[in-house]
Design a protein around this motif. Structure first.
Motif, mmCIF file in Angstrom:
data_model
loop_
_atom_site.group_PDB
_atom_site.id
_atom_site.type_symbol
_atom_site.label_atom_id
_atom_site.label_comp_id
_atom_site.label_asym_id
_atom_site.label_seq_id
_atom_site.Cartn_x
_atom_site.Cartn_y
_atom_site.Cartn_z
ATOM 1 N N THR A 102 0.812 -1.225 0.000
ATOM 2 C CA THR A 102 0.000 0.000 0.000
ATOM 3 C C THR A 102 0.842 1.271 0.000
ATOM 4 N N HIS A 103 2.136 1.148 0.062
ATOM 5 C CA HIS A 103 3.034 2.311 0.044
ATOM 6 C C HIS A 103 4.115 2.053 -1.017
ATOM 7 N N PRO A 104 3.854 2.424 -2.264
ATOM 8 C CA PRO A 104 4.760 2.085 -3.375
ATOM 9 C C PRO A 104 6.189 2.611 -3.191
ATOM 10 N N PHE A 105 6.363 3.712 -2.464
ATOM 11 C CA PHE A 105 7.705 4.272 -2.292
ATOM 12 C C PHE A 105 8.535 3.500 -1.277
ATOM 13 N N VAL A 106 7.906 2.547 -0.565
ATOM 14 C CA VAL A 106 8.624 1.738 0.435
ATOM 15 C C VAL A 106 9.155 0.497 -0.264
ATOM 16 N N SER A 107 10.492 0.321 -0.216
ATOM 17 C CA SER A 107 11.103 -0.835 -0.887
ATOM 18 C C SER A 107 11.182 -2.062 0.017
ATOM 19 N N ASP A 108 11.164 -1.855 1.330
ATOM 20 C CA ASP A 108 11.247 -2.993 2.248
ATOM 21 C C ASP A 108 10.860 -2.535 3.645
ATOM 22 N N VAL A 109 10.331 -3.508 4.428
ATOM 23 C CA VAL A 109 10.044 -3.292 5.843
ATOM 24 C C VAL A 109 10.717 -4.415 6.599
ATOM 25 N N ILE A 110 11.561 -4.076 7.567
ATOM 26 C CA ILE A 110 12.405 -5.074 8.233
ATOM 27 C C ILE A 110 12.100 -5.079 9.727
ATOM 28 N N TYR A 111 11.960 -6.292 10.247
ATOM 29 C CA TYR A 111 11.842 -6.465 11.694
ATOM 30 C C TYR A 111 13.172 -7.022 12.183
ATOM 31 N N VAL A 112 13.799 -6.319 13.152
ATOM 32 C CA VAL A 112 15.062 -6.750 13.747
ATOM 33 C C VAL A 112 14.772 -7.194 15.178
ATOM 34 N N SER A 113 15.196 -8.405 15.501
ATOM 35 C CA SER A 113 14.941 -8.948 16.843
ATOM 36 C C SER A 113 15.760 -8.205 17.884
ATOM 37 N N ALA A 114 15.440 -8.456 19.133
ATOM 38 C CA ALA A 114 16.149 -7.804 20.231
ATOM 39 C C ALA A 114 17.619 -8.185 20.256
ATOM 40 N N GLN A 115 17.949 -9.330 19.633
ATOM 41 C CA GLN A 115 19.337 -9.772 19.587
ATOM 42 C C GLN A 115 20.102 -9.143 18.419
ATOM 43 N N GLY A 116 19.465 -8.362 17.557
ATOM 44 C CA GLY A 116 20.134 -7.666 16.480
ATOM 45 C C GLY A 116 20.134 -8.398 15.162
ATOM 46 N N HIS A 117 19.332 -9.458 14.993
ATOM 47 C CA HIS A 117 19.263 -10.176 13.729
ATOM 48 C C HIS A 117 17.983 -9.814 12.996
ATOM 49 N N ILE A 118 18.065 -9.794 11.644
ATOM 50 C CA ILE A 118 16.852 -9.585 10.857
ATOM 51 C C ILE A 118 16.029 -10.851 10.977
ATOM 52 N N ALA A 119 14.852 -10.729 11.614
ATOM 53 C CA ALA A 119 14.007 -11.907 11.862
ATOM 54 C C ALA A 119 12.866 -11.977 10.871
ATOM 55 N N GLY A 120 12.504 -10.841 10.266
ATOM 56 C CA GLY A 120 11.422 -10.837 9.305
ATOM 57 C C GLY A 120 11.514 -9.612 8.424
ATOM 58 N N ALA A 121 11.223 -9.795 7.129
ATOM 59 C CA ALA A 121 11.307 -8.676 6.201
ATOM 60 C C ALA A 121 10.516 -8.994 4.965
ATOM 61 N N VAL A 122 10.161 -7.948 4.208
ATOM 62 C CA VAL A 122 9.453 -8.156 2.955
ATOM 63 C C VAL A 122 10.407 -8.720 1.915
ATOM 64 N N SER A 123 11.602 -8.174 1.832
ATOM 65 C CA SER A 123 12.551 -8.585 0.794
ATOM 66 C C SER A 123 13.859 -9.094 1.358
ATOM 67 N N ALA A 124 14.332 -8.496 2.454
ATOM 68 C CA ALA A 124 15.654 -8.847 2.968
ATOM 69 C C ALA A 124 15.688 -10.270 3.493
ATOM 70 N N ALA A 125 16.863 -10.870 3.352
ATOM 71 C CA ALA A 125 17.053 -12.245 3.839
ATOM 72 C C ALA A 125 17.163 -12.247 5.358
ATOM 73 N N PRO A 126 16.472 -13.171 6.039
ATOM 74 C CA PRO A 126 16.552 -13.231 7.501
ATOM 75 C C PRO A 126 17.904 -13.752 7.967
ATOM 76 N N GLY A 127 18.203 -13.437 9.221
ATOM 77 C CA GLY A 127 19.412 -13.961 9.842
ATOM 78 C C GLY A 127 20.595 -13.016 9.805
ATOM 79 N N ILE A 128 20.541 -11.956 9.008
ATOM 80 C CA ILE A 128 21.672 -11.012 8.925
ATOM 81 C C ILE A 128 21.769 -10.246 10.234
ATOM 82 N N TYR A 129 22.987 -10.142 10.741
ATOM 83 C CA TYR A 129 23.194 -9.453 12.022
ATOM 84 C C TYR A 129 23.414 -7.954 11.770
ATOM 85 N N VAL A 130 22.610 -7.126 12.407
ATOM 86 C CA VAL A 130 22.727 -5.671 12.277
ATOM 87 C C VAL A 130 22.811 -5.023 13.649
ATOM 88 N N GLY A 131 23.118 -5.822 14.662
ATOM 89 C CA GLY A 131 23.154 -5.291 16.024
ATOM 90 C C GLY A 131 24.234 -4.259 16.255
#
Length: 534
Positions: A102-131
């Protein structure tokens, strides 16, 4: 150079001056008005354009800040969803996909867990550490953040992340939600947001890197390499005139968008702003020249009507000087001569007749002192002034002697006034015998005499004074069978450009020599004293 200019333009003649200043009087108002138009009005045009840039950037900045606030509101809304607070990835993914759809200008929405890993995203691969990323560290501290990335991994274009912390269901830190926007999505808005004709609006981060529009990014060398000019970054939100390296003038402003360092920039070349103004200026100048072309012949005609009688008057004046005022007035006045000029011509002819009589009377007045055979005081000042002027123009020194007989009152009291007259005549003969033909010797008054020396400085004048003093010592004045010793005191001074005494250099020089003479008297008489400065 001034003399050459006057000769070229004929300013040494009345005719040349009258025509030159008449034309100048015509042209000067046009020059002043044109200069005002080209210079002052130019600044007004540039100042108006700069104010337009600042006003437009302020409006666009408000729009941009509103857009940024909406993205943070979206991030906070997503962070409050129960599935994200509970860390339920399967339940949250459909919600993230729905938001992205519903927001064409948004390329991705990322959920980062409390431990700093990408746990859920529209496009990004899970498991990447961004802490270790700054935005995650700020989220852990409970602060939302806006982060710009000059080159996104997936898009290869500048992106930005709107990051908000998530409060877990138990009240602790539940991770972070990040909305990723490819900034090329702002192209349409930025390209339409013209702060001034010919100037585009740029979005830059805190390091001065251009983030959008994509055309400016590509023109600057590509993502991550496109940089805004340093002078434009420092222009501030009030705007300023900028100078580029090639000397071109620009108008620019930089509008801050918040504490993250983002800025909206805009600049436009002064030449583009002044294009219409220049066309208007040339039309104005053309109109001024046409007016000048019409008015000039009329004024020149008036000038010629004034020139003719004045030139005739000048010719008659030259004739009078050449004939020593013996020429009668031959002027015939044209009928169209203005009354004031006619009155001037009549008065001049009358004065010429009167002057002729005065000159004849003046010529009968002797300029010689009958007793000594020297020039009198009157001729000393008239002839001396001419000699001093000639010496000044030739760059030669000029000096004078002031001479006063010592104890002359005693001569009159003891030997009688007849003897005093013979002593004065004796001094006059000695002076004439010692000076050059080019020097001027005059009786200044009473027993005081003056000698003007052309081409002699103070030292040479002092030498002459010593010779005269020696001649007086060798030649006493003979009165019948008595040889009366005669001594005199001498004051010496040299001409100066600055006038300290009197109203002319001659009066000043004579006054200074007279002061030196009084010092010679005070020092014992029969001596030479040279005037010194101070």
């Amino acid at each position: 150079m001034l003399a050459t200019f006057k000769q070229i333009w004929g300013l040494k003649t009345l005719k040349g001056k009258l025509r030159f200043y008449t034309l100048l009087l015509i042209a000067l108002p046009f020059l002043l008005v044109t200069s005002f138009f080209f210079l002052f009005q130019r600044e007004q045009v540039l100042g108006g354009a700069l104010r337009q840039i600042v006003s437009s950037l302020r409006q666009e900045g408000n729009v941009m800040r509103s857009w940024m606030g909406e993205r943070f509101d979206d991030a906070r809304f997503l962070a409050g969803i129960d599935a994200l607070r509970q860390g339920d990835v399967p339940a949250m993914l459909p919600l993230l996909h729905f938001y992205q759809d519903t927001h064409p200008f948004v390329s991705d929405v990322i959920y980062v867990s409390a431990q700093g890993h990408i746990a859920g995203a529209v496009s990004a691969a899970p498991g990447i550490y961004v802490g270790d990323r700054p935005y995650f560290q700020q989220a852990r501290a409970g602060k939302p953040s806006l982060t710009s990335v000059p080159v996104g991994r997936a898009s290869g274009q500048p992106i930005c992340l709107f990051v908000t912390p998530i409060q877990a269901a138990d009240g602790g830190f539940g991770g972070a939600i990040a909305i990723i926007v490819v900034l090329s999505s702002l192209d349409r808005w930025l390209l339409g947001a013209r702060a001034a004709p010919g100037g585009e609006v740029l979005l830059c981060d805190g390091q001065g890197r251009i983030l959008a529009p994509s055309s400016a990014v590509a023109a600057g060398g590509g993502p991550g390499r496109a940089k805004a000019p340093a002078a434009l970054l420092e222009a501030g939100e009030t705007g300023s005139l900028l100078r580029s390296g090639d000397g071109e003038t620009w108008l620019g402003a930089a509008m801050p968008l918040g504490d993250d360092g983002w800025r909206l920039l805009s600049q436009v070349a002064a030449s583009d702003v002044l294009a219409g103004y220049r066309r208007q200026s040339w039309w104005f100048l053309l109109a001024a020249l046409c007016t000048l072309a019409v008015v000039t012949p009329l004024v020149l005609r008036l000038s010629r009507n004034l020139e003719r009688p004045l030139l005739a008057l000048a010719a008659y004046a030259r004739t009078l000087r050449a004939t020593r005022y013996r020429e009668d007035c031959p002027l015939e006045f044209p009928k169209d001569v203005p009354i004031e000029i006619r009155e001037l011509l009549d008065a001049f002819c009358q004065m010429a007749d009167e002057m002729r009589g005065h000159i004849e009377e003046t010529e009968r007045i002797s300029v010689m002192d009958a007793l000594t055979g020297l020039y009198n005081r009157r001729f000393l000042f008239s002839g001396g002034t001419k000699l001093l002027d000639v010496a000044a123009r030739a760059g030669k020194p000029f000096a004078c002697l002031m001479i006063d007989l010592d104890h002359f009152k005693d001569v009159n009291d003891i030997h009688g006034h007849s003897a005093g007259d013979r002593v004065l005549a004796h001094l006059g003969r000695v002076l004439l015998a010692c000076v050059r033909k080019s020097d001027l010797v005059a009786r200044y008054g009473g027993e005081e005499f003056a000698v003007l020396l052309t081409g002699a400085d103070a030292a040479q004048a002092a030498e002459l004074a010593e010779r005269i003093r020696g001649a007086l010592a060798r030649e006493p004045c003979r009165i019948d069978d008595v040889f009366l010793p005669v001594t005199a005191s001498f004051g010496v001074a040299e001409a100066r450009e600055e006038v300290e005494y009197g109203e002319s250099p001659l009066e000043d020089m004579l006054a200074r020599a007279d002061k030196a003479l009084y010092r010679a008297k005070a020092a014992g008489r029969d001596r030479v004293v040279v005037e010194t400065r101070g």
